[in-house]
Design an enzyme around this catalytic site. Structure first.
Site, short mmCIF file in Angstrom:
data_model
loop_
_atom_site.label_atom_id
_atom_site.label_comp_id
_atom_site.label_asym_id
_atom_site.label_seq_id
_atom_site.Cartn_x
_atom_site.Cartn_y
_atom_site.Cartn_z
N ILE A 244 0.84 -1.21 0.00
CA ILE A 244 0.00 0.00 0.00
C ILE A 244 0.88 1.26 0.00
CG2 ILE A 244 -1.88 1.21 1.18
CD1 ILE A 244 -2.63 -1.57 2.42
N LEU B 245 12.65 -3.46 4.83
CA LEU B 245 12.63 -4.46 3.75
C LEU B 245 12.33 -5.87 4.26
CD1 LEU B 245 15.61 -3.24 1.49
CD2 LEU B 245 13.20 -2.59 1.39
N ASP C 164 14.68 0.33 10.61
CA ASP C 164 13.56 -0.21 11.38
C ASP C 164 12.94 0.93 12.19
OD1 ASP C 164 12.87 -3.33 12.53
OD2 ASP C 164 12.16 -1.60 13.69
N SER D 273 -7.36 -1.03 10.27
CA SER D 273 -7.97 -2.13 9.52
C SER D 273 -9.40 -2.36 9.96
CB SER D 273 -7.14 -3.39 9.79
OG SER D 273 -7.82 -4.53 9.34
N THR E 276 -10.47 -5.00 10.58
CA THR E 276 -10.40 -6.09 11.57
C THR E 276 -10.73 -5.57 12.97
OG1 THR E 276 -9.09 -8.00 12.22
CG2 THR E 276 -7.92 -5.92 12.12
N TYR F 12 -2.85 -9.69 15.87
CA TYR F 12 -2.71 -8.64 14.84
C TYR F 12 -3.79 -7.57 15.03
CZ TYR F 12 -3.36 -6.23 10.42
OH TYR F 12 -3.54 -5.24 9.48
N LYS G 288 -3.63 -3.40 16.29
CA LYS G 288 -4.25 -2.22 15.64
C LYS G 288 -5.13 -1.47 16.65
CE LYS G 288 -2.57 -2.72 11.49
NZ LYS G 288 -1.54 -1.81 11.02
N TYR H 119 -8.83 0.24 6.66
CA TYR H 119 -8.95 -0.33 5.32
C TYR H 119 -9.83 -1.57 5.37
CZ TYR H 119 -4.19 1.79 5.04
OH TYR H 119 -3.08 2.59 5.12
N LEU I 288 -7.08 -13.81 -0.39
CA LEU I 288 -7.75 -14.41 -1.55
C LEU I 288 -7.16 -13.97 -2.89
CD1 LEU I 288 -10.13 -16.12 -2.62
CD2 LEU I 288 -11.50 -14.02 -2.59
N ARG J 82 -16.75 -9.89 1.10
CA ARG J 82 -15.85 -8.84 1.58
C ARG J 82 -15.97 -7.60 0.71
NH1 ARG J 82 -15.83 -12.22 4.78
NH2 ARG J 82 -14.14 -13.21 5.93
P1 NAD Z 1 3.32 -4.77 3.40
O1 NAD Z 1 3.87 -5.88 4.22
O2 NAD Z 1 3.38 -4.90 1.92
O3 NAD Z 1 4.01 -3.39 3.80
C1 NAD Z 1 4.47 -3.13 5.10
C2 NAD Z 1 5.92 -2.67 4.97
O4 NAD Z 1 6.41 -2.38 6.28
C3 NAD Z 1 6.83 -3.73 4.36
O5 NAD Z 1 7.53 -3.15 3.28
C4 NAD Z 1 7.79 -4.09 5.50
O6 NAD Z 1 9.08 -4.40 5.01
C5 NAD Z 1 7.76 -2.85 6.37
N1 NAD Z 1 8.02 -3.08 7.80
C6 NAD Z 1 7.48 -4.01 8.62
N2 NAD Z 1 7.93 -3.87 9.87
C7 NAD Z 1 8.79 -2.81 9.85
C8 NAD Z 1 9.59 -2.16 10.82
N3 NAD Z 1 9.62 -2.61 12.09
N4 NAD Z 1 10.35 -1.12 10.45
C9 NAD Z 1 10.35 -0.67 9.16
N5 NAD Z 1 9.62 -1.24 8.19
C10 NAD Z 1 8.85 -2.30 8.53
O7 NAD Z 1 1.81 -4.55 3.89
P2 NAD Z 1 0.68 -3.63 3.28
O8 NAD Z 1 -0.38 -4.53 2.75
O9 NAD Z 1 1.26 -2.59 2.42
O10 NAD Z 1 0.11 -3.00 4.63
C11 NAD Z 1 0.50 -1.72 5.08
C12 NAD Z 1 -0.21 -1.44 6.39
O11 NAD Z 1 -1.61 -1.53 6.18
C13 NAD Z 1 0.10 -2.44 7.51
O12 NAD Z 1 0.21 -1.73 8.71
C14 NAD Z 1 -1.10 -3.35 7.53
O13 NAD Z 1 -1.33 -3.88 8.82
C15 NAD Z 1 -2.20 -2.40 7.13
N6 NAD Z 1 -3.35 -3.07 6.51
C16 NAD Z 1 -3.15 -3.88 5.43
C17 NAD Z 1 -4.24 -4.54 4.87
C18 NAD Z 1 -4.05 -5.47 3.70
O14 NAD Z 1 -4.91 -6.34 3.49
N7 NAD Z 1 -3.00 -5.35 2.91
C19 NAD Z 1 -5.52 -4.36 5.40
C20 NAD Z 1 -5.67 -3.51 6.49
C21 NAD Z 1 -4.58 -2.88 7.04
C1 WQD Z 2 -11.26 -12.98 1.81
C2 WQD Z 2 -12.31 -14.07 1.60
C3 WQD Z 2 -11.92 -16.02 2.94
C4 WQD Z 2 -8.20 -17.20 0.95
C5 WQD Z 2 -7.70 -10.42 6.02
C6 WQD Z 2 -7.32 -10.04 7.42
C7 WQD Z 2 -7.73 -8.63 7.71
C8 WQD Z 2 -7.21 -7.66 6.65
C9 WQD Z 2 -7.47 -8.14 5.26
C10 WQD Z 2 -5.24 -6.59 7.44
C11 WQD Z 2 -12.75 -14.74 2.91
C12 WQD Z 2 -11.80 -16.36 1.48
C13 WQD Z 2 -9.35 -16.54 1.32
C14 WQD Z 2 -8.30 -18.47 0.33
C15 WQD Z 2 -10.70 -18.33 0.50
N1 WQD Z 2 -5.80 -7.48 6.74
N2 WQD Z 2 -10.58 -17.09 1.10
N3 WQD Z 2 -9.56 -18.98 0.13
O1 WQD Z 2 -10.03 -12.61 5.77
O2 WQD Z 2 -11.30 -10.59 4.90
O3 WQD Z 2 -9.09 -10.28 5.85
O4 WQD Z 2 -7.06 -9.50 5.12
O5 WQD Z 2 -5.70 -5.82 8.22
O6 WQD Z 2 -7.25 -8.33 8.97
O7 WQD Z 2 -7.98 -10.93 8.31
O8 WQD Z 2 -9.29 -11.40 3.64
O9 WQD Z 2 -8.32 -12.15 1.51
O10 WQD Z 2 -7.91 -13.54 3.59
O11 WQD Z 2 -10.19 -13.51 2.57
O12 WQD Z 2 -11.81 -18.85 0.30
O13 WQD Z 2 -7.30 -19.10 -0.01
O14 WQD Z 2 -11.74 -15.12 0.81
O15 WQD Z 2 -12.55 -17.08 3.64
O16 WQD Z 2 -14.11 -15.06 2.77
P1 WQD Z 2 -10.00 -11.31 5.09
P2 WQD Z 2 -8.81 -12.65 2.81
#
Ligand code: NAD
Ligand code: WQD
Length: 337
Positions: A12, A33, A58, A124, A126, A148, A152, A176, A199, A230
């Site tokens: 992101i 990284l 870090d 999130s 979540t 996790y 948050k 998000y 997924l 979702r």
């Molecule tokens: P990502 O893992 O691709 O990006 C996170 C980055 O943080 C990585 O590049 C990692 O190397 C870096 N990182 C981790 N720990 C670190 C530390 N201690 N110091 C410096 N860098 C560090 O994940 P993303 O999907 O881009 O998610 C970004 C943020 O959004 C996260 O906080 C995640 O919890 C939150 N988020 C993600 C999702 C999702 O589904 N992708 C959903 C909700 C919230």
């Molecule tokens: C989506 C749907 C699964 C994988 C997770 C974290 C949440 C947030 C986003 C960070 C669900 C189904 C999935 C597979 C499947 N991350 N599925 N087969 O569970 O909504 O959220 O990511 O904050 O905290 O819990 O997303 O992509 O894992 O699943 O059937 O191999 O796909 O059951 O219905 P989820 P997801």
């Protein structure tokens, strides 16, 4: 303005860097990284034609953070850095609290020491736990079902306390929903190491032939087709939401928790069908038991984001699938991690 992106080379963060650079801001990427690659810095530059500064470090290294904030004359921070795998957080809770909670405290101390008081935080959906009603608005009660999610929630609480302690702070927690998709160039996207937990990357790897079939977790939910629903949101829409939040904070001190979702839910089977259409490839799948901790349905009420930020998601499910597919094809051919 000069903006620090912790976790800036991640999924992101990298898309947000593109949006910010293209809107005229100067971005500093700060990342250890642990879950991304240095090559992302070049990829962002190839898209924007501008080179963002990159610091490998870090967020628990407070001295490095403090020096970075001063050296680059940082005005605001977007805090993406953290660990995000739900299952791993259950087996390594201390690591998750150390990275996510301790890391955030370190960042806040560095910001306090240098007088930087504008922060956008990656929260999130979540934090809503098991939905008590749908769509989920920001007043829905919060709870956590795994470390996790708890990390948050703890961070959101710390940020609220901070704003209560001083009127200097301007903080937005962006909750998000399910970020998917990639930049239209195919140069950056989500490239998980090992077996994908989520997924969309799993479907993409099945389409590319890297994996044989998708396991659909549960076919007996009380949804139209029995599979989980979702709120999938295009990562470029999400990235634009960060730019809108920063702009809002310029004129609004205080604390806000804001959903970033589309308000529309899709089932697992709808996702498969849409990806098959976008990729012109079959996605073989089998039904398996429900995944522990999964909820049947989760989607946002996105009204607050529109009212406060003037932002709403506009990209379609087809945009999400076709951009993911473009990136996946590039990964299969060339991507070095
Ligand atoms: P990502 O893992 O691709 O990006 C996170 C980055 O943080 C990585 O590049 C990692 O190397 C870096 N990182 C981790 N720990 C670190 C530390 N201690 N110091 C410096 N860098 C560090 O994940 P993303 O999907 O881009 O998610 C970004 C943020 O959004 C996260 O906080 C995640 O919890 C939150 N988020 C993600 C999702 C999702 O589904 N992708 C959903 C909700 C919230
Ligand atoms: C989506 C749907 C699964 C994988 C997770 C974290 C949440 C947030 C986003 C960070 C669900 C189904 C999935 C597979 C499947 N991350 N599925 N087969 O569970 O909504 O959220 O990511 O904050 O905290 O819990 O997303 O992509 O894992 O699943 O059937 O191999 O796909 O059951 O219905 P989820 P997801």
């Amino acid at each position: 303005m000069n903006i620090l992106l912790t976790g800036g080379t991640g999924y992101i963060g990298s898309h947000t860097a593109v949006v910010l650079e293209q809107s005229g801001h100067q971005v500093v990427l700060f990342d250890n990284l642990s879950n991304s690659s240095r090559s992302v810095v070049n990829r962002i530059a190839r898209i924007t034609g501008k080179r963002s500064a990159f610091i490998q470090g870090d967020i628990r290294d407070q001295d490095l953070l403090r020096n970075t904030l001063i050296k680059h004359d940082i005005h605001a921070v977007i805090h993406f850095a953290g660990l995000k795998a739900v299952g791993e957080s259950v087996t390594q809770p201390v690591n998750y609290y150390a990275n996510n909670v301790q890391g955030t405290i370190s960042l806040l101390q560095a910001m306090q020491a240098t007088g930087v008081t504008t922060l956008v935080f990656s929260s999130s959906a979540t934090v809503y736990g098991q939905p008590q009603y749908l769509p989920l608005d920001e007043d829905h009660p919060t709870s956590a079902t795994n470390p996790y999610g708890r990390s948050k929630l703890y961070i959101e609480g710390i940020l609220q306390d901070l704003v209560d302690s001083s009127s200097d702070w301007r903080i937005a927690c962006l909750r998000y929903f399910n970020p998917v998709g990639a930049h239209e160039s195919g140069l950056i996207g989500e490239n998980p190491q090992g077996t994908p937990n989520n997924l969309m990357p799993f479907i993409a790897q099945v389409a590319s032939g890297q994996r044989n079939e998708l396991s659909v977790f549960g076919s007996d939910y009380l949804t139209a087709d029995g599979t989980g629903i979702r709120d999938y949101i295009h990562v470029m829409d999400l990235a634009e939401g960060h730019a809108a939040a920063l702009q809002y904070l310029e004129t609004h001190p205080g604390f806000q928790a804001i959903n970033l979702g589309t308000g529309v839910g899709y089932s697992v089977l709808e996702m498969i069908k849409s990806f098959e259409h976008a990729s012109s490839r079959p996605i073989p799948y089998k039904f398996t038991v429900r995944r522990q901790g999964d909820v049947a349905e989760c989607y946002a009420n996105p009204n607050k984001a529109f009212q406060l930020l003037g932002w709403k998601a506009h990209r379609t499910l087809d945009d999400m699938c076709s951009s993911t597919w473009k990136f996946q094809q590039a990964v299969s051919e060339t991507y070095e991690i």
